[in-house]
Design a protein around this motif. Structure first.
Motif, mmCIF file in Angstrom:
data_model
loop_
_atom_site.group_PDB
_atom_site.id
_atom_site.type_symbol
_atom_site.label_atom_id
_atom_site.label_comp_id
_atom_site.label_asym_id
_atom_site.label_seq_id
_atom_site.Cartn_x
_atom_site.Cartn_y
_atom_site.Cartn_z
ATOM 1 N N LEU A 21 0.803 -1.221 0.000
ATOM 2 C CA LEU A 21 0.000 0.000 0.000
ATOM 3 C C LEU A 21 0.838 1.273 0.000
ATOM 4 O O LEU A 21 0.487 2.267 0.626
ATOM 5 C CB LEU A 21 -0.979 -0.001 1.184
ATOM 6 C CG LEU A 21 -1.873 -1.233 1.307
ATOM 7 C CD1 LEU A 21 -2.723 -1.158 2.562
ATOM 8 C CD2 LEU A 21 -2.748 -1.393 0.077
ATOM 9 N N LYS A 22 1.956 1.249 -0.731
ATOM 10 C CA LYS A 22 2.838 2.412 -0.807
ATOM 11 C C LYS A 22 2.463 3.283 -2.001
ATOM 12 O O LYS A 22 3.271 3.569 -2.870
ATOM 13 C CB LYS A 22 4.300 1.974 -0.888
ATOM 14 C CG LYS A 22 4.772 1.288 0.378
ATOM 15 C CD LYS A 22 6.221 0.918 0.285
ATOM 16 C CE LYS A 22 6.677 0.246 1.562
ATOM 17 N NZ LYS A 22 8.079 -0.169 1.501
ATOM 18 N N TYR A 23 1.203 3.681 -2.036
ATOM 19 C CA TYR A 23 0.718 4.557 -3.086
ATOM 20 C C TYR A 23 -0.245 5.556 -2.459
ATOM 21 O O TYR A 23 -0.709 5.378 -1.330
ATOM 22 C CB TYR A 23 0.032 3.767 -4.209
ATOM 23 C CG TYR A 23 -1.012 2.793 -3.753
ATOM 24 C CD1 TYR A 23 -2.299 3.207 -3.464
ATOM 25 C CD2 TYR A 23 -0.703 1.444 -3.594
ATOM 26 C CE1 TYR A 23 -3.264 2.318 -3.035
ATOM 27 C CE2 TYR A 23 -1.666 0.551 -3.173
ATOM 28 C CZ TYR A 23 -2.936 0.995 -2.894
ATOM 29 O OH TYR A 23 -3.880 0.111 -2.469
ATOM 30 N N ALA A 26 -6.632 5.778 -0.702
ATOM 31 C CA ALA A 26 -7.123 4.562 -0.071
ATOM 32 C C ALA A 26 -8.548 4.305 -0.555
ATOM 33 O O ALA A 26 -9.291 5.230 -0.858
ATOM 34 C CB ALA A 26 -7.094 4.690 1.445
ATOM 35 N N ARG A 27 -8.898 3.038 -0.635
ATOM 36 C CA ARG A 27 -10.238 2.627 -1.068
ATOM 37 C C ARG A 27 -10.834 1.784 0.052
ATOM 38 O O ARG A 27 -10.327 0.723 0.393
ATOM 39 C CB ARG A 27 -10.129 1.807 -2.355
ATOM 40 C CG ARG A 27 -11.419 1.228 -2.843
ATOM 41 C CD ARG A 27 -11.120 0.380 -4.093
ATOM 42 N NE ARG A 27 -12.195 -0.527 -4.400
ATOM 43 C CZ ARG A 27 -12.308 -1.767 -3.947
ATOM 44 N NH1 ARG A 27 -11.377 -2.272 -3.171
ATOM 45 N NH2 ARG A 27 -13.322 -2.507 -4.288
ATOM 46 N N HIS A 76 -6.453 11.814 -0.479
ATOM 47 C CA HIS A 76 -5.470 12.603 0.267
ATOM 48 C C HIS A 76 -4.157 11.821 0.380
ATOM 49 O O HIS A 76 -4.165 10.606 0.595
ATOM 50 C CB HIS A 76 -6.009 12.919 1.663
ATOM 51 C CG HIS A 76 -5.188 13.933 2.379
ATOM 52 N ND1 HIS A 76 -4.036 13.614 3.047
ATOM 53 C CD2 HIS A 76 -5.349 15.276 2.501
ATOM 54 C CE1 HIS A 76 -3.516 14.703 3.574
ATOM 55 N NE2 HIS A 76 -4.300 15.723 3.255
ATOM 56 N N PRO A 77 -3.011 12.492 0.227
ATOM 57 C CA PRO A 77 -1.718 11.786 0.279
ATOM 58 C C PRO A 77 -1.465 11.028 1.587
ATOM 59 O O PRO A 77 -0.717 10.067 1.606
ATOM 60 C CB PRO A 77 -0.682 12.896 0.105
ATOM 61 C CG PRO A 77 -1.407 14.019 -0.526
ATOM 62 C CD PRO A 77 -2.836 13.920 -0.083
ATOM 63 N N GLU A 78 -2.087 11.435 2.676
ATOM 64 C CA GLU A 78 -1.865 10.767 3.957
ATOM 65 C C GLU A 78 -2.943 9.731 4.283
ATOM 66 O O GLU A 78 -2.919 9.121 5.354
ATOM 67 C CB GLU A 78 -1.774 11.804 5.074
ATOM 68 C CG GLU A 78 -0.552 12.708 4.932
ATOM 69 C CD GLU A 78 -0.478 13.756 6.025
ATOM 70 O OE1 GLU A 78 -1.070 13.550 7.102
ATOM 71 O OE2 GLU A 78 0.171 14.783 5.799
ATOM 72 N N ALA A 79 -3.900 9.522 3.388
ATOM 73 C CA ALA A 79 -4.944 8.525 3.636
ATOM 74 C C ALA A 79 -4.315 7.142 3.691
ATOM 75 O O ALA A 79 -3.431 6.813 2.909
ATOM 76 C CB ALA A 79 -5.994 8.577 2.529
ATOM 77 N N SER A 80 -4.776 6.341 4.630
ATOM 78 C CA SER A 80 -4.271 4.980 4.729
ATOM 79 C C SER A 80 -5.373 4.076 5.260
ATOM 80 O O SER A 80 -6.313 4.526 5.910
ATOM 81 C CB SER A 80 -3.043 4.896 5.637
ATOM 82 O OG SER A 80 -3.385 5.256 6.961
ATOM 83 N N GLY A 87 -5.997 0.886 15.516
ATOM 84 C CA GLY A 87 -4.667 0.562 15.032
ATOM 85 C C GLY A 87 -4.594 0.372 13.548
ATOM 86 O O GLY A 87 -5.595 0.284 12.860
ATOM 87 N N ARG A 88 -3.382 0.330 13.021
ATOM 88 C CA ARG A 88 -3.159 0.118 11.599
ATOM 89 C C ARG A 88 -2.633 -1.283 11.388
ATOM 90 O O ARG A 88 -1.935 -1.820 12.225
ATOM 91 C CB ARG A 88 -2.130 1.117 11.065
ATOM 92 C CG ARG A 88 -2.676 2.511 11.058
ATOM 93 C CD ARG A 88 -1.656 3.452 10.471
ATOM 94 N NE ARG A 88 -2.231 4.779 10.404
ATOM 95 C CZ ARG A 88 -1.746 5.740 9.692
ATOM 96 N NH1 ARG A 88 -0.648 5.564 9.001
ATOM 97 N NH2 ARG A 88 -2.315 6.917 9.678
#
Length: 89
Positions: A21-23, A26-27, A76-80, A87-88
């Motif tokens: 997920l280094k793009y 986010a979906r 957004h560039p920071e969306a994850s 937590g992630r």
């Protein structure tokens, strides 16, 4: 979608980076950890009226025809991606 928004060229070349997920963006799909409540699909269907394009929502909150999908796309560039439980991954 990223190409249509003008930043598809930022996608990583390495397939492992794509899986990591280094793009940008986010979906989030309903029924998965970030949006676990499928009943929210009814709210989206009410807003977007998918029947206009031949997509129906069943009583079980499934989309028909079977290959149909929906998602919330955040560019957004920071969306994850995240889990609603905290937590992630």
């Amino acid at each position: 979608v990223r190409a249509e928004l003008g930043f598809g060229g930022e996608d990583p070349v390495d397939v492992e980076d794509m899986f990591a997920l280094k793009y940008r963006g986010a979906r989030f799909s309903l029924g998965y950890p970030a949006c676990p409540d499928l009943e929210d699909r009814a709210k989206i269907a009410e807003l977007l009226r998918p029947q206009r394009i031949g997509v129906q929502l069943s009583e079980e909150f499934q989309l028909h025809p079977e290959q149909s999908t929906d998602a919330i796309v955040v560019h957004h560039p920071e969306a994850s991606y995240f889990n609603a439980g905290g937590g992630r991954p």
